[in-house]
Design a protein around this motif. Structure first.
Motif, mmCIF file in Angstrom:
data_model
loop_
_atom_site.group_PDB
_atom_site.id
_atom_site.type_symbol
_atom_site.label_atom_id
_atom_site.label_comp_id
_atom_site.label_asym_id
_atom_site.label_seq_id
_atom_site.Cartn_x
_atom_site.Cartn_y
_atom_site.Cartn_z
ATOM 1 N N ALA A 329 12.949 -46.414 -32.869
ATOM 2 C CA ALA A 329 12.397 -47.171 -31.743
ATOM 3 C C ALA A 329 13.304 -48.343 -31.405
ATOM 4 O O ALA A 329 13.303 -48.844 -30.291
ATOM 5 C CB ALA A 329 11.005 -47.671 -32.081
ATOM 6 N N THR A 330 14.108 -48.761 -32.379
ATOM 7 C CA THR A 330 15.015 -49.871 -32.175
ATOM 8 C C THR A 330 16.281 -49.360 -31.504
ATOM 9 O O THR A 330 16.938 -48.468 -32.032
ATOM 10 C CB THR A 330 15.376 -50.502 -33.532
ATOM 11 N N ALA A 331 16.607 -49.918 -30.358
ATOM 12 C CA ALA A 331 17.834 -49.529 -29.678
ATOM 13 C C ALA A 331 19.013 -50.185 -30.387
ATOM 14 O O ALA A 331 18.970 -51.373 -30.689
ATOM 15 C CB ALA A 331 17.779 -49.971 -28.228
ATOM 16 N N VAL A 332 20.032 -49.394 -30.642
ATOM 17 C CA VAL A 332 21.212 -49.915 -31.333
ATOM 18 C C VAL A 332 22.430 -49.734 -30.427
ATOM 19 O O VAL A 332 22.689 -48.626 -29.964
ATOM 20 C CB VAL A 332 21.433 -49.178 -32.672
ATOM 21 N N GLY A 333 23.140 -50.820 -30.163
ATOM 22 C CA GLY A 333 24.342 -50.757 -29.350
ATOM 23 C C GLY A 333 25.534 -51.280 -30.133
ATOM 24 O O GLY A 333 25.479 -52.385 -30.674
ATOM 25 N N VAL A 344 21.175 -49.235 -39.735
ATOM 26 C CA VAL A 344 19.912 -49.832 -39.304
ATOM 27 C C VAL A 344 18.786 -49.043 -39.939
ATOM 28 O O VAL A 344 18.658 -47.837 -39.706
ATOM 29 C CB VAL A 344 19.783 -49.788 -37.774
ATOM 30 N N GLU A 346 14.444 -49.465 -41.352
ATOM 31 C CA GLU A 346 13.253 -50.248 -41.014
ATOM 32 C C GLU A 346 13.258 -51.590 -41.745
ATOM 33 O O GLU A 346 12.620 -52.533 -41.318
ATOM 34 C CB GLU A 346 11.993 -49.470 -41.378
ATOM 35 N N ASP A 347 13.979 -51.664 -42.846
ATOM 36 C CA ASP A 347 13.932 -52.869 -43.672
ATOM 37 C C ASP A 347 15.156 -53.751 -43.569
ATOM 38 O O ASP A 347 15.119 -54.904 -43.992
ATOM 39 C CB ASP A 347 13.787 -52.483 -45.153
ATOM 40 N N GLY A 348 16.255 -53.206 -43.065
ATOM 41 C CA GLY A 348 17.447 -54.028 -43.095
ATOM 42 C C GLY A 348 18.535 -53.525 -42.168
ATOM 43 O O GLY A 348 18.500 -52.392 -41.675
ATOM 44 N N ILE A 349 19.501 -54.403 -41.942
ATOM 45 C CA ILE A 349 20.634 -54.081 -41.091
ATOM 46 C C ILE A 349 21.898 -54.522 -41.815
ATOM 47 O O ILE A 349 21.970 -55.628 -42.345
ATOM 48 C CB ILE A 349 20.518 -54.803 -39.737
ATOM 49 N N THR B 330 13.226 -58.431 -41.225
ATOM 50 C CA THR B 330 14.337 -57.522 -41.429
ATOM 51 C C THR B 330 15.494 -58.263 -42.083
ATOM 52 O O THR B 330 15.961 -59.255 -41.551
ATOM 53 C CB THR B 330 14.799 -56.961 -40.068
ATOM 54 N N VAL B 344 20.179 -59.291 -33.792
ATOM 55 C CA VAL B 344 19.061 -58.466 -34.236
ATOM 56 C C VAL B 344 17.791 -59.026 -33.618
ATOM 57 O O VAL B 344 17.432 -60.178 -33.866
ATOM 58 C CB VAL B 344 18.943 -58.491 -35.777
ATOM 59 N N SER B 345 17.145 -58.227 -32.792
ATOM 60 C CA SER B 345 15.848 -58.625 -32.256
ATOM 61 C C SER B 345 14.843 -57.557 -32.648
ATOM 62 O O SER B 345 15.186 -56.554 -33.261
ATOM 63 C CB SER B 345 15.911 -58.764 -30.735
ATOM 64 N N GLU B 346 13.600 -57.776 -32.259
ATOM 65 C CA GLU B 346 12.590 -56.773 -32.603
ATOM 66 C C GLU B 346 12.841 -55.461 -31.865
ATOM 67 O O GLU B 346 12.405 -54.415 -32.310
ATOM 68 C CB GLU B 346 11.196 -57.305 -32.257
ATOM 69 N N ASP B 347 13.544 -55.540 -30.757
ATOM 70 C CA ASP B 347 13.724 -54.341 -29.933
ATOM 71 C C ASP B 347 15.091 -53.708 -30.032
ATOM 72 O O ASP B 347 15.271 -52.564 -29.627
ATOM 73 C CB ASP B 347 13.498 -54.695 -28.452
ATOM 74 N N GLY B 348 16.062 -54.454 -30.532
ATOM 75 C CA GLY B 348 17.387 -53.877 -30.482
ATOM 76 C C GLY B 348 18.374 -54.582 -31.389
ATOM 77 O O GLY B 348 18.119 -55.688 -31.883
ATOM 78 N N ILE B 349 19.490 -53.891 -31.601
ATOM 79 C CA ILE B 349 20.548 -54.425 -32.444
ATOM 80 C C ILE B 349 21.859 -54.239 -31.702
ATOM 81 O O ILE B 349 22.145 -53.164 -31.174
ATOM 82 C CB ILE B 349 20.574 -53.699 -33.802
#
Lengths: 375, 375
Positions: A329-333, A344, A346-349, B330, B344-349
């Protein structure tokens, strides 16, 4: 439980690793062997069970792991009976794990040590060519039985890897007789620690060095006989565990287990044993030691990137971008990066260059220290 | 509502930007002016209201923004009355926004255009030294009233910035009389688009160029008189809007508004107007155009990193690592990076090098296209 034949063959999958080098995917209750690092669908542990199926039926396959991991593993349903778990009450490395397994299996099958042969395989390595793999395990079992030897599987090296240990066969070593086709089995000469690049290249050229895969086979009688010679003090503890297990005194088994030295099976036994043979494993194998291993185990796109999940990559080259399914659900760019790992979960980046992949442990340590300060 | 004095002063804060260059923080309903980019505690829009307080009371401060942003802004409670929002039914750039504001304010205050002076400020810029700022706005209001001019605030440049537009004063321009201390007000010579580095350096040296801040002041009568000369077609639409607003026909106001050209106030009016003066603004100002602006507006640590939230940085230099407060659960680990932005936000990285910061729009575009394909 008594088996019908004289010789019982069982398999033990060692699945106790913590996999910190795969943070943020691998948390305490979700170690590497439960990750889907190689496949999108199967955990590495399920794959390990599936690979053994042609030679060992699921009811004779056991998983040895840390006590706190048994429940998470049960939930994954890796395909073995609910009771086939061997719980390590604390960390005592591979020597402790395999001593405990031997003791538990003797009690479970109720047979003499010479009637029980155990294959030992790992759950956190990537293995290709399942047919050759199972042939190699079968050869290791047969060699262990025929020669009263500790058998190990050595991987024919395909590159001068400096991150692995090597097994050397003697310069004049002849193949052992009795193995079909290209299944070569040799007496072991020596164990060699991680070499530098030049030596690793020499090892590959020589044809007499194999990667130490951490996979074994032995009759439990051989294991005990070699142990009493190599590590008499450890043997005494194992005998005490065995007596306790035979009388169903789990508390005593645990107590003795805790008193074992925390050392690897290579160091405790293999490097000192009187009779070790190596089965030449000709299947693709990778220890998946850290994130960059995905470059070898996963398909790379036309720009050299390994991409998992659904991140947006723009002008990236030779990157590993791993977006855990649950975190979709998290957009990653990721834009304009080269040789960088982005993970990425759910718990860490995690963001770091490939050549710093080992340093993920520093992040884990820092996070643990922060947590400790908060308590 | 009739004010007691002859001349009414009001302020309009333009807050319609989408702030895509701050993805993943700035989503559709959470544009840049509602972010806490500069402070941990206040939104940029709240700061803008606070800064105006010494010269314009909150009941005379208005926020002009896109219709869909009004509710999110109300929830933030920026400190103005609930009714002081001017809703733009669609995007018609700053010219449309300010024409609509003029029409709405005339209807609200029910006074003649020459009795109403409006200050126009922005919500998405960082402004330091609040006292000098409010003095400058007061000077712009006074200059607009005394000289029947369109007044603009030009920022004395502190570096040869190539990303800003500049305002040039005439080589022989003398300061206008009637302003105290170091509040200098000059007739405007020309507007200059973003210069190259060499010209920007010349501009800074010359002392006759100011950064175009996008902040203004004018009597509404001056605005209308300049508009009828510069853009008669646009003026006709604005007059129609004004008639509709006076009779309370909002649908007609919206219909006319939609027919306006989508152009900036600089292009529509300022560059063509007969009488423009510039107030020299000597306060720190930054347009916070994209992520690297945080290097200028935030404190850097001893390794040159700007860090927001609680990420773990190991051996990083000159990075911006922004972990949105809501995403604090996170854990974020960044190792061995240089000149890289990690958000890092709730919606995207987002991960990208500083010198590619503008390309965040490519990520946003790709994400929008993916969303469109799913519908």
């Amino acid at each position: 439980m008594q088996h019908p034949t004289d010789q019982h063959r069982v398999a033990v999958i060692m699945a106790g690793g913590s996999g910190e080098r795969f943070w943020p995917l691998s948390r305490h209750a979700r170690p590497k062997q439960l990750l889907r690092l190689t496949h999108d669908s199967e955990t590495m542990l399920s794959e390990a069970v599936t690979r053994l199926a042609p030679i060992i039926p699921p009811q004779d396959i056991y998983v040895a792991t840390a006590a706190h991991l048994i429940e998470p593993i049960r939930q994954v349903r890796v395909g073995i009976p609910e009771d086939n778990f061997i719980a390590e009450p604390c960390k005592r490395n591979t020597a402790g794990c395999l001593a405990l397994a031997a003791v538990r299996l003797l009690a479970t099958y109720g047979v003499a040590p010479e009637q029980l042969t155990m294959a030992v395989v790992t759950a956190d390595h990537v293995i290709g060519d399942g047919a050759r793999f199972s042939q190699s395990v079968a050869a290791a079992l047969a060699a262990a039985e025929q020669h009263d030897a500790l058998a190990t599987i050595g991987i024919a090296p395909t590159r001068p890897e400096t991150g692995y240990g090597y097994i050397r066969i003697e310069p004049d070593a002849a193949r052992l007789e009795g193995f079909e086709g290209d299944l070569h089995v040799y007496p072991v000469g020596a164990y060699v620690e991680k070499p530098d690049r030049a030596r690793a290249e020499e090892f590959v050229r020589s044809g007499r060095y194999f990667w130490n895969s951490g996979m074994f086979a032995w009759k439990i009688s051989t294991f005990l006989a070699e142990l009493v010679r190599a590590r008499p003090a450890m043997y005494a503890v194992v005998e005490a565990m065995r007596t306790a297990a035979a009388s169903g005194d789990d508390a005593a088994v645990h107590r003795h287990f805790e008193s074992l030295e925390n050392i690897s099976i290579d160091y405790a036994l293999m490097e000192r044993a009187s009779k070790v043979v190596v089965v030449r494993g000709d299947f693709p194998w990778d220890d998946v030691g850290a994130w960059p291993a995905l470059d070898r185990t996963r398909r790379r796109d036309s720009c050299g990137n390994v991409v998992h999940g659904n991140p947006v990559l723009i002008d990236c080259h030779d990157c590993i971008v791993y977006n855990e399914p649950g975190a979709d659900a998290t957009a990653v760019g990721v834009v304009g990066m080269r040789d960088v790992i982005v993970v990425v979960s759910e718990d860490g980046i995690l963001v770091l260059p490939k050549d710093r992949a080992q340093d993920v442990r520093d992040v884990v340590r820092e996070l643990k220290e922060r947590q400790a300060r908060q308590v």
